[in-house]
Motif scaffolding. Structure first.
Motif, PDB file in Angstrom:
ATOM      1  N   ALA A 192      31.869  45.740  69.555  1.00 39.08           N
ATOM      2  CA  ALA A 192      30.853  44.907  70.203  1.00 39.08           C
ATOM      3  C   ALA A 192      30.828  43.508  69.601  1.00 39.08           C
ATOM      4  N   LEU A 193      30.925  43.438  68.266  1.00 37.53           N
ATOM      5  CA  LEU A 193      30.906  42.130  67.605  1.00 37.53           C
ATOM      6  C   LEU A 193      32.140  41.321  67.973  1.00 37.53           C
ATOM      7  N   LEU A 194      33.313  41.957  67.967  1.00 36.61           N
ATOM      8  CA  LEU A 194      34.533  41.249  68.344  1.00 36.61           C
ATOM      9  C   LEU A 194      34.466  40.786  69.792  1.00 36.61           C
ATOM     10  N   GLY A 195      33.930  41.640  70.653  1.00 37.37           N
ATOM     11  CA  GLY A 195      33.817  41.272  72.052  1.00 37.37           C
ATOM     12  C   GLY A 195      32.911  40.072  72.271  1.00 37.37           C
ATOM     13  N   HIS A 196      31.922  39.943  71.401  1.00 43.25           N
ATOM     14  CA  HIS A 196      30.955  38.848  71.543  1.00 43.25           C
ATOM     15  C   HIS A 196      31.404  37.577  70.835  1.00 43.25           C
ATOM     16  N   CYS A 197      32.065  37.747  69.683  1.00 46.77           N
ATOM     17  CA  CYS A 197      32.355  36.575  68.844  1.00 46.77           C
ATOM     18  C   CYS A 197      33.806  36.118  68.848  1.00 46.77           C
ATOM     19  N   ASP A 198      34.739  37.022  69.133  1.00 46.13           N
ATOM     20  CA  ASP A 198      36.158  36.651  69.088  1.00 46.13           C
ATOM     21  C   ASP A 198      36.524  35.903  70.368  1.00 46.13           C
ATOM     22  N   ASN A 218      38.670  33.500  71.062  1.00 46.32           N
ATOM     23  CA  ASN A 218      40.072  33.236  71.411  1.00 46.32           C
ATOM     24  C   ASN A 218      40.917  34.504  71.499  1.00 46.32           C
ATOM     25  N   GLY A 219      40.290  35.661  71.289  1.00 45.57           N
ATOM     26  CA  GLY A 219      40.967  36.935  71.477  1.00 45.57           C
ATOM     27  C   GLY A 219      42.088  37.238  70.508  1.00 45.57           C
ATOM     28  N   ASP A 220      42.006  36.709  69.278  1.00 40.22           N
ATOM     29  CA  ASP A 220      43.080  36.949  68.303  1.00 40.22           C
ATOM     30  C   ASP A 220      42.793  38.121  67.365  1.00 40.22           C
ATOM     31  N   GLY A 221      41.694  38.841  67.628  1.00 42.54           N
ATOM     32  CA  GLY A 221      41.354  39.984  66.795  1.00 42.54           C
ATOM     33  C   GLY A 221      40.680  39.609  65.498  1.00 42.54           C
ATOM     34  N   LYS A 222      40.383  38.335  65.325  1.00 39.29           N
ATOM     35  CA  LYS A 222      39.710  37.835  64.129  1.00 39.29           C
ATOM     36  C   LYS A 222      38.413  37.149  64.548  1.00 39.29           C
ATOM     37  N   ILE A 223      37.551  36.917  63.570  1.00 35.76           N
ATOM     38  CA  ILE A 223      36.332  36.143  63.832  1.00 35.76           C
ATOM     39  C   ILE A 223      36.407  34.884  62.982  1.00 35.76           C
ATOM     40  N   GLN A 224      36.703  33.781  63.645  1.00 37.96           N
ATOM     41  CA  GLN A 224      36.777  32.508  62.947  1.00 37.96           C
ATOM     42  C   GLN A 224      35.380  32.096  62.472  1.00 37.96           C
ATOM     43  N   ALA A 250      38.666  32.981  58.315  1.00 40.46           N
ATOM     44  CA  ALA A 250      38.463  33.924  59.418  1.00 40.46           C
ATOM     45  C   ALA A 250      38.314  35.326  58.843  1.00 40.46           C
ATOM     46  N   LEU A 251      37.471  36.128  59.482  1.00 39.89           N
ATOM     47  CA  LEU A 251      37.312  37.525  59.085  1.00 39.89           C
ATOM     48  C   LEU A 251      38.252  38.379  59.913  1.00 39.89           C
ATOM     49  N   GLU A 252      39.003  39.256  59.253  1.00 38.01           N
ATOM     50  CA  GLU A 252      39.904  40.141  59.976  1.00 38.01           C
ATOM     51  C   GLU A 252      40.032  41.466  59.247  1.00 38.01           C
ATOM     52  N   GLY A 253      40.376  42.511  59.987  1.00 36.18           N
ATOM     53  CA  GLY A 253      40.589  43.821  59.388  1.00 36.18           C
ATOM     54  C   GLY A 253      39.373  44.330  58.633  1.00 36.18           C
ATOM     55  N   ALA A 308      29.550  31.395  63.590  1.00 37.64           N
ATOM     56  CA  ALA A 308      28.427  30.458  63.564  1.00 37.64           C
ATOM     57  C   ALA A 308      27.866  30.264  64.969  1.00 37.64           C
ATOM     58  N   LEU A 309      28.757  30.131  65.945  1.00 36.74           N
ATOM     59  CA  LEU A 309      28.321  29.937  67.327  1.00 36.74           C
ATOM     60  C   LEU A 309      27.565  31.158  67.829  1.00 36.74           C
ATOM     61  N   CYS A 310      28.042  32.353  67.467  1.00 36.87           N
ATOM     62  CA  CYS A 310      27.367  33.588  67.881  1.00 36.87           C
ATOM     63  C   CYS A 310      25.963  33.673  67.292  1.00 36.87           C
ATOM     64  N   LEU A 311      25.803  33.115  66.106  1.00 35.41           N
ATOM     65  CA  LEU A 311      24.515  33.164  65.430  1.00 35.41           C
ATOM     66  C   LEU A 311      23.624  31.969  65.755  1.00 35.41           C
ATOM     67  N   GLY A 312      24.114  31.105  66.665  1.00 34.16           N
ATOM     68  CA  GLY A 312      23.318  29.960  67.081  1.00 34.16           C
ATOM     69  C   GLY A 312      23.225  28.866  66.032  1.00 34.16           C
ATOM     70  N   LEU A 313      24.293  28.730  65.228  1.00 36.73           N
ATOM     71  CA  LEU A 313      24.312  27.710  64.168  1.00 36.73           C
ATOM     72  C   LEU A 313      25.287  26.602  64.511  1.00 36.73           C
ATOM     73  N   LYS A 314      24.959  25.429  64.087  1.00 35.99           N
ATOM     74  CA  LYS A 314      25.877  24.291  64.196  1.00 35.99           C
ATOM     75  C   LYS A 314      26.325  23.913  62.791  1.00 35.99           C
ATOM     76  N   LEU A 315      27.626  24.004  62.561  1.00 37.34           N
ATOM     77  CA  LEU A 315      28.158  23.695  61.231  1.00 37.34           C
ATOM     78  C   LEU A 315      28.463  22.193  61.099  1.00 37.34           C
TER      79      LEU A 315
END
Length: 269
Positions: A243-249, A251-257, A211-214, A262-269
């Motif tokens: 804006a990125l956190l609002g769109h991609c976070d 679960n609202g934990d302040g991180k980007i899993q 996850a990306l944080e800070g 991947a989901l924000c970028l339209g990718l399936k892992l």
């Protein structure tokens, strides 16, 4: 060489350097070396600026410096050749260990942008330089610290507004090129996009937590936005970050899993 340039200061070196570093990248064209040396030598009242002396110094420098394939010489090697160690240090620190990752850069930025203004003021730059000297076990007087701060501000504050923005500070810290420039953002196949995504995420996930944080989010946002907005301020970065956190976070934990990005970028892992 030391006898020729005895008394030369970092401030005088930088003042002359800014006139010859045409591409603002820490190099000087070999064809301009003679004139650069003349400028340096003229700052010293005891220095002989005759043509034979200039040529003698030139040959000594060329024998100790590496010239690039396109005929340019690096600032750090020229500084090492003409400046005493205590003056040379300030010029060398930013290129002795260039930052590989914008994540580390953003950690430094957040630490010294103490008032969260989105800029580094002269006082904040002074704090950065003071800490830098202490980290390297170097002593520095108050007057010399003031001189260095003023010199660095004049050299890197390109729009002369008395403060440094993200791009200015990146030049001081010798941050390497934007990592995202290595990739084709419009990769054709899903397979290519997934491959690139894995490399990109791993680069910014320096803590290896998935996850990306800070500062990891900051570093990713900085590089991403600079692709479309080269002159980026700290205030801009904060807006894009939210804006990125609002769109991609999701679960609202302040991180980007990883899966969230991947989901924000339209990718399936």
């Amino acid at each position: 060489m030391e006898s020729v340039f005895r008394g030369l200061t970092a401030a005088a070196f930088l003042h002359s350097w800014t006139r010859f570093d045409r591409h603002d990248d820490g190099f000087i064209d070999r064809k301009n070396l003679d004139e650069f040396l003349r400028q340096l030598m003229k700052t010293l009242k005891t220095c002989d600026v005759s043509e034979p002396q200039v040529q003698k110094v030139r040959e000594m420098i060329l024998s100790s410096c590496d010239v690039t394939g396109d005929g340019r010489l690096p600032m750090e090697q020229l500084a090492a050749a003409v400046l005493p160690e205590e003056e040379n240090f300030l010029l060398l620190f930013r290129r002795e260990a260039p930052l590989e990752n914008s994540v580390e850069f953003m950690r430094i930025w957040r630490r010294y942008d103490a008032d969260s203004s989105g800029y580094i003021s002269a006082a904040e730059l002074k704090s950065f330089l003071r800490d830098l000297f202490h980290q390297h076990n170097r002593q520095i007087t108050t007057d010399r610290l003031e001189e260095y701060t003023d010199t660095m501000m004049k050299m890197f504050d390109k729009n002369q507004d008395g403060r440094l923005d993200l791009n200015d500070m990146a030049r001081i810290l010798a941050l390497k090129e934007n990592f995202l420039q290595k990739f084709e953002m419009q990769a054709c196949s899903q397979e290519d996009r997934r491959r690139d995504f894995e490399k990109i995420f791993a680069h910014y996930d320096v803590s290896n937590t998935g996850a990306l944080e800070g500062a990891e989010v900051d570093g990713f946002v900085k590089d991403m936005m600079e692709l479309v907005k080269p002159s980026l301020t700290g205030t801009d970065l904060d807006k894009f970050r939210q804006a990125l956190l609002g769109h991609c976070d999701l679960n609202g934990d302040g991180k980007i899993q990883k899966n969230e990005l991947a989901l924000c970028l339209g990718l399936k892992l």
